[in-house]
Design a protein around this motif. Sequence first.
Motif, PDB file in Angstrom:
ATOM      1  N   LEU A   1      26.421  34.099  55.731  1.00 45.47           N
ATOM      2  CA  LEU A   1      26.098  33.211  56.848  1.00 45.47           C
ATOM      3  C   LEU A   1      24.613  33.359  57.163  1.00 45.47           C
ATOM      4  CD1 LEU A   1      29.215  34.009  59.066  1.00 45.47           C
ATOM      5  CD2 LEU A   1      28.945  32.201  57.359  1.00 45.47           C
ATOM      6  N   PRO A   2      24.036  32.416  57.918  1.00 49.54           N
ATOM      7  CA  PRO A   2      22.590  32.488  58.167  1.00 49.54           C
ATOM      8  C   PRO A   2      22.152  33.759  58.899  1.00 49.54           C
ATOM      9  CG  PRO A   2      23.425  30.298  58.706  1.00 49.54           C
ATOM     10  CD  PRO A   2      24.623  31.157  58.422  1.00 49.54           C
ATOM     11  N   ASN A   3      23.029  34.328  59.718  1.00 47.14           N
ATOM     12  CA  ASN A   3      22.592  35.467  60.534  1.00 47.14           C
ATOM     13  C   ASN A   3      23.306  36.778  60.236  1.00 47.14           C
ATOM     14  OD1 ASN A   3      24.972  34.350  61.623  1.00 47.14           O
ATOM     15  ND2 ASN A   3      24.527  35.121  63.657  1.00 47.14           N
ATOM     16  N   THR A   4      24.371  36.745  59.455  1.00 45.40           N
ATOM     17  CA  THR A   4      25.098  37.964  59.131  1.00 45.40           C
ATOM     18  C   THR A   4      26.022  37.640  57.959  1.00 45.40           C
ATOM     19  OG1 THR A   4      26.419  39.788  60.053  1.00 45.40           O
ATOM     20  CG2 THR A   4      26.979  37.570  60.792  1.00 45.40           C
TER      21      THR A   4
ATOM     22  N   VAL B   1      29.415  31.789  49.067  1.00 43.64           N
ATOM     23  CA  VAL B   1      30.146  33.016  48.732  1.00 43.64           C
ATOM     24  C   VAL B   1      29.541  33.631  47.479  1.00 43.64           C
ATOM     25  CG1 VAL B   1      32.258  31.998  49.691  1.00 43.64           C
ATOM     26  CG2 VAL B   1      31.881  31.943  47.227  1.00 43.64           C
ATOM     27  N   THR B   2      29.651  34.949  47.367  1.00 44.32           N
ATOM     28  CA  THR B   2      29.157  35.638  46.174  1.00 44.32           C
ATOM     29  C   THR B   2      30.304  35.824  45.174  1.00 44.32           C
ATOM     30  OG1 THR B   2      29.687  37.856  46.978  1.00 44.32           O
ATOM     31  CG2 THR B   2      27.538  36.950  47.606  1.00 44.32           C
ATOM     32  N   ALA B   3      29.941  36.256  43.976  1.00 41.69           N
ATOM     33  CA  ALA B   3      30.963  36.634  42.998  1.00 41.69           C
ATOM     34  C   ALA B   3      31.626  37.929  43.467  1.00 41.69           C
ATOM     35  CB  ALA B   3      30.327  36.830  41.628  1.00 41.69           C
ATOM     36  N   PRO B   4      32.883  38.155  43.079  1.00 44.12           N
ATOM     37  CA  PRO B   4      33.549  39.400  43.475  1.00 44.12           C
ATOM     38  C   PRO B   4      32.916  40.611  42.784  1.00 44.12           C
ATOM     39  CG  PRO B   4      34.960  38.077  42.038  1.00 44.12           C
ATOM     40  CD  PRO B   4      33.765  37.241  42.333  1.00 44.12           C
ATOM     41  N   THR B   5      32.827  41.703  43.540  1.00 46.74           N
ATOM     42  CA  THR B   5      32.273  42.953  43.024  1.00 46.74           C
ATOM     43  C   THR B   5      33.306  44.050  43.204  1.00 46.74           C
ATOM     44  OG1 THR B   5      30.106  42.237  43.827  1.00 46.74           O
ATOM     45  CG2 THR B   5      30.326  44.548  43.176  1.00 46.74           C
TER      46      THR B   5
ATOM     47  N   GLU C   1      40.884  35.894  45.527  1.00 44.09           N
ATOM     48  CA  GLU C   1      40.510  34.609  44.932  1.00 44.09           C
ATOM     49  C   GLU C   1      40.863  33.459  45.883  1.00 44.09           C
ATOM     50  OE1 GLU C   1      41.871  34.220  40.925  1.00 44.09           O
ATOM     51  OE2 GLU C   1      41.395  32.075  40.835  1.00 44.09           O
ATOM     52  N   ALA C   2      42.034  33.536  46.468  1.00 46.08           N
ATOM     53  CA  ALA C   2      42.448  32.479  47.402  1.00 46.08           C
ATOM     54  C   ALA C   2      41.582  32.498  48.658  1.00 46.08           C
ATOM     55  CB  ALA C   2      43.920  32.663  47.771  1.00 46.08           C
ATOM     56  N   ALA C   3      41.274  33.696  49.158  1.00 51.89           N
ATOM     57  CA  ALA C   3      40.463  33.794  50.369  1.00 51.89           C
ATOM     58  C   ALA C   3      39.040  33.289  50.116  1.00 51.89           C
ATOM     59  CB  ALA C   3      40.432  35.240  50.864  1.00 51.89           C
ATOM     60  N   THR C   4      38.513  33.592  48.941  1.00 57.48           N
ATOM     61  CA  THR C   4      37.176  33.119  48.596  1.00 57.48           C
ATOM     62  C   THR C   4      37.150  31.594  48.533  1.00 57.48           C
ATOM     63  OG1 THR C   4      36.799  35.133  47.320  1.00 57.48           O
ATOM     64  CG2 THR C   4      35.320  33.284  46.904  1.00 57.48           C
ATOM     65  N   ALA C   5      38.176  31.023  47.923  1.00 60.30           N
ATOM     66  CA  ALA C   5      38.253  29.562  47.832  1.00 60.30           C
ATOM     67  C   ALA C   5      38.338  28.936  49.222  1.00 60.30           C
ATOM     68  CB  ALA C   5      39.459  29.156  46.989  1.00 60.30           C
ATOM     69  N   LEU C   6      39.059  29.600  50.111  1.00 58.66           N
ATOM     70  CA  LEU C   6      39.192  29.100  51.482  1.00 58.66           C
ATOM     71  C   LEU C   6      37.827  29.051  52.167  1.00 58.66           C
ATOM     72  CD1 LEU C   6      41.406  28.508  53.718  1.00 58.66           C
ATOM     73  CD2 LEU C   6      41.228  30.929  54.292  1.00 58.66           C
ATOM     74  N   TYR C   7      37.066  30.114  52.055  1.00 57.60           N
ATOM     75  CA  TYR C   7      35.749  30.139  52.710  1.00 57.60           C
ATOM     76  C   TYR C   7      34.764  29.197  52.013  1.00 57.60           C
ATOM     77  CZ  TYR C   7      36.523  33.452  56.421  1.00 57.60           C
ATOM     78  OH  TYR C   7      36.952  34.015  57.601  1.00 57.60           O
TER      79      TYR C   7
END
Lengths: 134, 134
Positions: free
Chosen positions: B48-51, B30-34, B16-22
């Motif tokens: 990202l646009p390329n990967t 970012v996507t929802a966690p799976t 959760e913290a890492a997702t918020a950082l990005y």
Amino acid sequence: MIGRLNHVAIAVPDLEAATALYRDTLGAVVTAPTAQPDHGVTVVFIELPNTKIELLEPLGENSPIAAFLERNASGGIHHVCYEVDDILAARDRLKASGARVLGSGEPRIGAHGKPVLFLHPKDFNGTLVELEEA
Amino acid sequence: MIGRLNHVAIAVPDLEAATALYRDTLGAVVTAPTAQPDHGVTVVFIELPNTKIELLEPLGENSPIAAFLERNASGGIHHVCYEVDDILAARDRLKASGARVLGSGEPRIGAHGKPVLFLHPKDFNGTLVELEEA
């Protein structure tokens, strides 16, 4: 804010061997090695269809990857580089959020001739992040 | 042989913290966690646009990234994934060259529902390499 993944950098102890591995074993397109004395590295690019891998070998005294290779003798992924449109705006946004910019905080001209900054890995899940103005 | 860089995987102790950082600090999509219980991880994709970047958090007992996070408590780059057209041909070429394929050597169905293999990091400059059939 961040755009394309510009490259993934892998520090290697033997650039010739690493280049042969990517060229011959993995069948990738590789460039000739380029010495970048200002950055303390010799670089080979692995050209993938959507991004590139940079193989980095230490060059000269005080190479910025020397300590990393002392800790990781066979090499390892050193950093990822994301593109940004405006590096000063990116820096200011990051600093306002509490992230630490390495060095003086002023962009330097990076290995591709464009302004770059590095962000502290402790602020990014142990990942050294380079930002490059696209 | 290798094609696109499919993703860079970063192991994180707190998804959760890492997702918020990005999302918030780096301004990325970012996507929802799976949850992927078969793979012992919960995943968020940074698009990202390329990967893409895959943020991986351990899930359940015997997560394949648990030992990595014990060694790297704040997280770190875990592997890179290259696409190949034919994973069995790629495996055979790699084995013929002396590279070690992890596990049984038979492709498994990976996190994207496609056949994958992992290559021994000691054979690739300290880099854990995943191959995914595109």
